[in-house]
Design a protein around this motif. Structure first.
Motif, PDB file in Angstrom:
ATOM      1  N   MET A 107      31.059  45.965  46.743  1.00  0.00           N
ATOM      2  CA  MET A 107      30.433  45.835  47.637  1.00  0.00           C
ATOM      3  C   MET A 107      31.567  44.557  48.072  1.00  0.00           C
ATOM      4  O   MET A 107      33.163  44.948  47.489  1.00  0.00           O
ATOM      5  N   ILE A 108      31.870  45.004  49.584  1.00  0.00           N
ATOM      6  CA  ILE A 108      33.305  44.754  50.418  1.00  0.00           C
ATOM      7  C   ILE A 108      33.277  43.776  51.138  1.00  0.00           C
ATOM      8  O   ILE A 108      32.064  44.022  52.373  1.00  0.00           O
ATOM      9  N   SER A 109      33.181  42.297  51.105  1.00  0.00           N
ATOM     10  CA  SER A 109      33.600  41.624  52.323  1.00  0.00           C
ATOM     11  C   SER A 109      34.357  41.609  52.805  1.00  0.00           C
ATOM     12  O   SER A 109      36.367  41.085  53.229  1.00  0.00           O
ATOM     13  N   VAL A 110      33.932  41.550  54.267  1.00  0.00           N
ATOM     14  CA  VAL A 110      34.782  42.429  55.504  1.00  0.00           C
ATOM     15  C   VAL A 110      34.859  41.111  56.252  1.00  0.00           C
ATOM     16  O   VAL A 110      36.522  40.942  56.270  1.00  0.00           O
ATOM     17  N   SER A 111      34.291  39.652  56.358  1.00  0.00           N
ATOM     18  CA  SER A 111      35.067  38.304  56.187  1.00  0.00           C
ATOM     19  C   SER A 111      36.634  37.732  55.817  1.00  0.00           C
ATOM     20  O   SER A 111      37.036  37.607  56.437  1.00  0.00           O
ATOM     21  N   LYS A 112      35.815  38.175  54.494  1.00  0.00           N
ATOM     22  CA  LYS A 112      37.214  37.728  54.123  1.00  0.00           C
ATOM     23  C   LYS A 112      38.548  38.756  53.759  1.00  0.00           C
ATOM     24  O   LYS A 112      39.450  38.036  54.219  1.00  0.00           O
ATOM     25  N   LEU A 113      38.114  39.852  53.859  1.00  0.00           N
ATOM     26  CA  LEU A 113      39.608  40.783  54.117  1.00  0.00           C
ATOM     27  C   LEU A 113      40.033  40.785  55.993  1.00  0.00           C
ATOM     28  O   LEU A 113      41.393  40.454  55.660  1.00  0.00           O
ATOM     29  N   LEU A 114      38.889  40.314  56.603  1.00  0.00           N
ATOM     30  CA  LEU A 114      39.745  40.562  57.571  1.00  0.00           C
ATOM     31  C   LEU A 114      39.439  39.604  58.434  1.00  0.00           C
ATOM     32  O   LEU A 114      41.513  39.002  59.391  1.00  0.00           O
ATOM     33  N   CYS A 115      38.637  38.093  58.064  1.00  0.00           N
ATOM     34  CA  CYS A 115      39.546  36.944  58.982  1.00  0.00           C
ATOM     35  C   CYS A 115      39.996  35.624  57.790  1.00  0.00           C
ATOM     36  O   CYS A 115      40.034  34.739  58.393  1.00  0.00           O
ATOM     37  N   GLY A 116      39.426  36.528  56.298  1.00  0.00           N
ATOM     38  CA  GLY A 116      40.375  34.849  55.305  1.00  0.00           C
ATOM     39  C   GLY A 116      41.410  35.278  55.217  1.00  0.00           C
ATOM     40  O   GLY A 116      42.230  34.226  54.078  1.00  0.00           O
ATOM     41  N   LEU A 117      42.542  36.404  55.214  1.00  0.00           N
ATOM     42  CA  LEU A 117      43.574  36.314  55.314  1.00  0.00           C
ATOM     43  C   LEU A 117      44.528  35.649  55.723  1.00  0.00           C
ATOM     44  O   LEU A 117      46.069  35.417  55.068  1.00  0.00           O
ATOM     45  N   ALA A 118      44.479  35.125  56.991  1.00  0.00           N
ATOM     46  CA  ALA A 118      45.415  33.772  57.406  1.00  0.00           C
ATOM     47  C   ALA A 118      44.946  32.668  56.437  1.00  0.00           C
ATOM     48  O   ALA A 118      46.101  31.659  56.563  1.00  0.00           O
ATOM     49  N   ALA A 119      44.339  32.345  55.844  1.00  0.00           N
ATOM     50  CA  ALA A 119      44.456  31.155  54.928  1.00  0.00           C
ATOM     51  C   ALA A 119      45.024  31.340  53.879  1.00  0.00           C
ATOM     52  O   ALA A 119      46.021  31.718  53.632  1.00  0.00           O
ATOM     53  N   ALA A 120      46.340  30.057  53.660  1.00  0.00           N
ATOM     54  CA  ALA A 120      47.412  29.843  52.669  1.00  0.00           C
ATOM     55  C   ALA A 120      46.921  29.514  51.273  1.00  0.00           C
ATOM     56  O   ALA A 120      45.966  29.511  51.057  1.00  0.00           O
ATOM     57  N   GLY A 121      47.537  30.844  50.972  1.00  0.00           N
ATOM     58  CA  GLY A 121      47.199  30.499  49.721  1.00  0.00           C
ATOM     59  C   GLY A 121      45.781  31.305  49.169  1.00  0.00           C
ATOM     60  O   GLY A 121      45.513  31.125  47.975  1.00  0.00           O
ATOM     61  N   ASP A 122      46.034  32.034  49.965  1.00  0.00           N
ATOM     62  CA  ASP A 122      44.524  33.233  50.031  1.00  0.00           C
ATOM     63  C   ASP A 122      44.605  34.543  49.369  1.00  0.00           C
ATOM     64  O   ASP A 122      43.831  35.325  49.383  1.00  0.00           O
ATOM     65  N   GLY A 123      46.085  34.720  49.838  1.00  0.00           N
ATOM     66  CA  GLY A 123      46.737  35.906  49.033  1.00  0.00           C
ATOM     67  C   GLY A 123      46.508  36.388  47.871  1.00  0.00           C
ATOM     68  O   GLY A 123      45.805  37.858  48.154  1.00  0.00           O
ATOM     69  N   LEU A 124      45.949  36.351  46.833  1.00  0.00           N
ATOM     70  CA  LEU A 124      45.445  37.682  45.832  1.00  0.00           C
ATOM     71  C   LEU A 124      44.221  36.460  45.410  1.00  0.00           C
ATOM     72  O   LEU A 124      43.321  37.088  44.350  1.00  0.00           O
ATOM     73  N   ARG A 125      43.657  36.234  46.129  1.00  0.00           N
ATOM     74  CA  ARG A 125      41.981  35.503  46.074  1.00  0.00           C
ATOM     75  C   ARG A 125      40.477  36.020  46.607  1.00  0.00           C
ATOM     76  O   ARG A 125      40.180  35.807  47.558  1.00  0.00           O
ATOM     77  N   TYR A 126      40.186  37.932  45.970  1.00  0.00           N
ATOM     78  CA  TYR A 126      39.556  38.517  46.560  1.00  0.00           C
ATOM     79  C   TYR A 126      37.771  37.831  45.669  1.00  0.00           C
ATOM     80  O   TYR A 126      37.306  37.636  46.702  1.00  0.00           O
ATOM     81  N   ASP A 127      38.156  36.947  44.929  1.00  0.00           N
ATOM     82  CA  ASP A 127      36.741  36.565  43.742  1.00  0.00           C
ATOM     83  C   ASP A 127      36.812  36.118  44.520  1.00  0.00           C
ATOM     84  O   ASP A 127      37.006  34.668  44.673  1.00  0.00           O
ATOM     85  N   ASP A 128      35.647  35.803  44.797  1.00  0.00           N
ATOM     86  CA  ASP A 128      34.474  34.847  45.414  1.00  0.00           C
ATOM     87  C   ASP A 128      33.157  33.761  44.378  1.00  0.00           C
ATOM     88  O   ASP A 128      32.460  34.263  44.737  1.00  0.00           O
ATOM     89  N   PRO A 129      33.842  32.847  43.442  1.00  0.00           N
ATOM     90  CA  PRO A 129      31.863  32.471  43.403  1.00  0.00           C
ATOM     91  C   PRO A 129      31.149  32.335  44.111  1.00  0.00           C
ATOM     92  O   PRO A 129      29.877  32.165  43.291  1.00  0.00           O
ATOM     93  N   SER A 130      31.370  32.539  45.402  1.00  0.00           N
ATOM     94  CA  SER A 130      29.777  31.554  45.881  1.00  0.00           C
ATOM     95  C   SER A 130      29.166  32.914  46.358  1.00  0.00           C
ATOM     96  O   SER A 130      28.115  33.249  46.744  1.00  0.00           O
ATOM     97  N   GLY A 131      29.666  34.213  45.489  1.00  0.00           N
ATOM     98  CA  GLY A 131      28.929  35.429  45.853  1.00  0.00           C
ATOM     99  C   GLY A 131      28.363  36.138  44.814  1.00  0.00           C
ATOM    100  O   GLY A 131      28.756  35.895  43.774  1.00  0.00           O
ATOM    101  N   PRO A 132      26.912  36.554  44.400  1.00  0.00           N
ATOM    102  CA  PRO A 132      26.942  36.663  43.464  1.00  0.00           C
ATOM    103  C   PRO A 132      27.220  38.175  42.798  1.00  0.00           C
ATOM    104  O   PRO A 132      27.700  38.264  41.882  1.00  0.00           O
ATOM    105  N   ASP A 133      28.144  38.975  43.945  1.00  0.00           N
ATOM    106  CA  ASP A 133      28.750  40.147  43.055  1.00  0.00           C
ATOM    107  C   ASP A 133      30.412  40.011  43.642  1.00  0.00           C
ATOM    108  O   ASP A 133      31.318  40.909  42.484  1.00  0.00           O
TER     109      ASP A 133
END
Lengths: 406, 86
Positions: free
Chosen positions: A1-27
């Motif tokens: 499962m690849i989060s397009v929104s996280k990878l392409l739109c979440g990158l600019a968020a401060a401190g988001d650099g190493l957080r791909y894991d998202d507890p709001s998603g099932p996988d």
């Protein structure tokens, strides 16, 4: 499962650099817990619809031999003891079982995150509230196209409207709810329209599945996209996601079932966002681990057979009635399980020296098996070009600002 | 001495297709090992499927799952650590 929104739109968020894991998603679970698989449990083979692409080969009547409520609870206890983080209650249609809410509640009580995969047509407001109260964390509702396309695909007129009613019931109950959409030649053109329509309804999570060649899915391979068409639709989804976010609508978009998408996202980021962003996307995806068959995803069917993924129903490792799940899953004396977990040593053909093998890991072994008779042969859905397979990866780091593609 | 362990017969319903329990001997000196089951309508197709999954094995044995008698010390129906909750 690849989060397009996280990878392409979440990158600019401060401190988001190493957080791909998202507890709001099932996988998308934490790195530590991801060592244990997400378990898909096909609780029943029965379904009120008859979909053309059903990987489980569901029938309108339940089959004999389903795990009972008591067996299901014992199974959940064992999954919890083993450390399984998420159970995806699926089918058939899981809501044809009267005890699904009870089983969801049992999983929640045992510290497992219960999520649901449903066609949505049986989701009344009362049932949605009961599931919420039982602790359901997420409902993924399958819709495959706008009404005409969806109803033809699912074998029942009115299925689209019933699914939307179900989605609204979940949203009214306060349940996190998302779309599950299988992209084929027949459904691809409706994709933007369905996003628009369901976004208006209130859905903000959209998962797009590539067709896998299991169950009835194997019989509709002719409806699968060509590599060129697949590339176009993934690019379109990337563009759409960024357009929604640019307009202030922070929808979540995910791609499931084809890890050529992981490599493509790196390429897309390199082209649209620059080398620094591409490098970060690459690192996220390398950690994510590529195709999850036999590792980060497991399947237990209605009779208790344990499969390498939910789509790979034609081969079972063992059965939970005979042996606890944890012992089955950790028994690497099984040569196939062992090879899948070291698959980078066994990939053949164009995958063997592909620069993206660390983020893709050969793609779907089931599709490779179906088309080439070898689970370690290249995934027939791979759409990378020869030039892309020979890139320097990870992309050379830049200065953090947008820069042209290589 | 006679085996005093208690085992329960595990019933197995047939699925949608015929299921074949699969065993392989990885090389001529090793023991035969159970490696799961494949689903196929005939022995020939079951063998083809097993051979694609375990192609490097020296020997492959197949047995219709419904012909296997299973006796387990702790089948799921008897694994009752949490019986009060079940």
């Amino acid at each position: 499962m690849i989060s397009v929104s996280k990878l392409l739109c979440g990158l600019a968020a401060a401190g988001d650099g190493l957080r791909y894991d998202d507890p709001s998603g099932p996988d998308q679970i934490t790195e530590q817990r991801q060592r244990k698989p997400v378990v898909v449990w096909n609780t029943t083979k029965g379904c009120n619809l008859y979909c053309e692409h059903c990987y489980a080969g569901a029938e309108t009547e339940p089959a004999t031999g389903e795990l009972s409520t008591a067996e299901g609870k014992r199974l959940i206890n064992e999954l919890a003891a083993f450390g399984v983080p998420v159970v995806l209650f699926s089918g058939g249609e899981p809501l044809v079982r009267d005890d699904v809410t009870e089983l969801v509640g049992h999983a929640a009580d045992r510290g497992i995150r219960p999520v649901l995969s449903t066609n949505g047509t049986l989701l009344t407001r009362e049932r949605a509230r009961d599931l919420r109260d039982a602790g359901l964390a997420y409902a993924g509702v399958s819709v495959d196209g706008l009404p005409e396309t969806n109803d033809a695909f699912r074998g029942e007129e009115g299925a689209f409207d019933a699914a939307v009613d179900g989605i609204e019931a979940c949203l009214d109950a306060g349940l996190k709810t998302g779309l599950r959409y299988t992209v084929t030649e027949r459904t691809v053109d409706d994709m933007p329209g369905v996003i628009d329509l369901l976004h208006d309804v209130g859905v903000d999570r959209f998962c797009f599945y590539h067709l896998d060649y299991g169950g009835r899915g194997a019989a509709v391979q002719d409806a699968d996209l060509t590599p060129a068409a697949r590339r176009r639709v993934v690019r379109r989804l990337c563009d759409l996601t960024r357009e929604y976010h640019a307009d202030g609508a922070e929808i979540e978009t995910l791609l499931v079932g084809n890890y050529a998408d992981a490599a493509f996202l790196v390429e897309y980021a390199r082209e649209e966002l620059g080398a620094t962003a591409a490098r970060r996307v690459y690192e996220y995806l390398r950690r994510n681990g590529g195709d999850p068959a036999g590792e980060r995803v497991a399947d237990i069917d209605y009779r208790g057979d344990v499969h390498l993924t939910q789509f790979w129903q034609g081969y079972a490792l063992s059965n939970v009635r005979d042996r606890p799940f944890g012992r089955i899953w950790t028994d690497t004396a099984n040569p196939l399980l062992s090879r899948l977990r070291t698959r980078e040593d066994h990939l053949s053909g164009k995958c063997a020296d592909c620069c993206y093998r660390d983020v893709c890991r050969g793609g779907s072994p089931l599709r490779a098996l179906a088309v080439h008779g070898d689970p370690f042969a290249p995934d027939p859905q791979c759409y990378l070009t020869d030039a892309e397979r020979q890139r320097d990866v990870p992309p050379a780091d830049g200065n953090g600002v947008s820069e042209p593609a290589d | 001495m006679a085996d005093m362990r208690e085992r329960t017969r595990v019933e197995r319903s047939s699925g949608d297709g015929r299921e074949w329990e699969t065993f392989v001997r990885q090389d001529p000196d090793s023991s035969l090992r159970h490696v799961g089951s494949v689903t196929a309508g005939s022995e020939g197709v079951a063998y083809e499927q097993a051979a694609t999954l375990f192609g490097d094995a020296a020997d492959i044995w197949l047995c219709p799952a419904e012909d296997m008698c299973r006796y387990a010390e702790r089948p799921l129906c008897d694994r009752i650590e949490d019986a009060a909750d079940a």
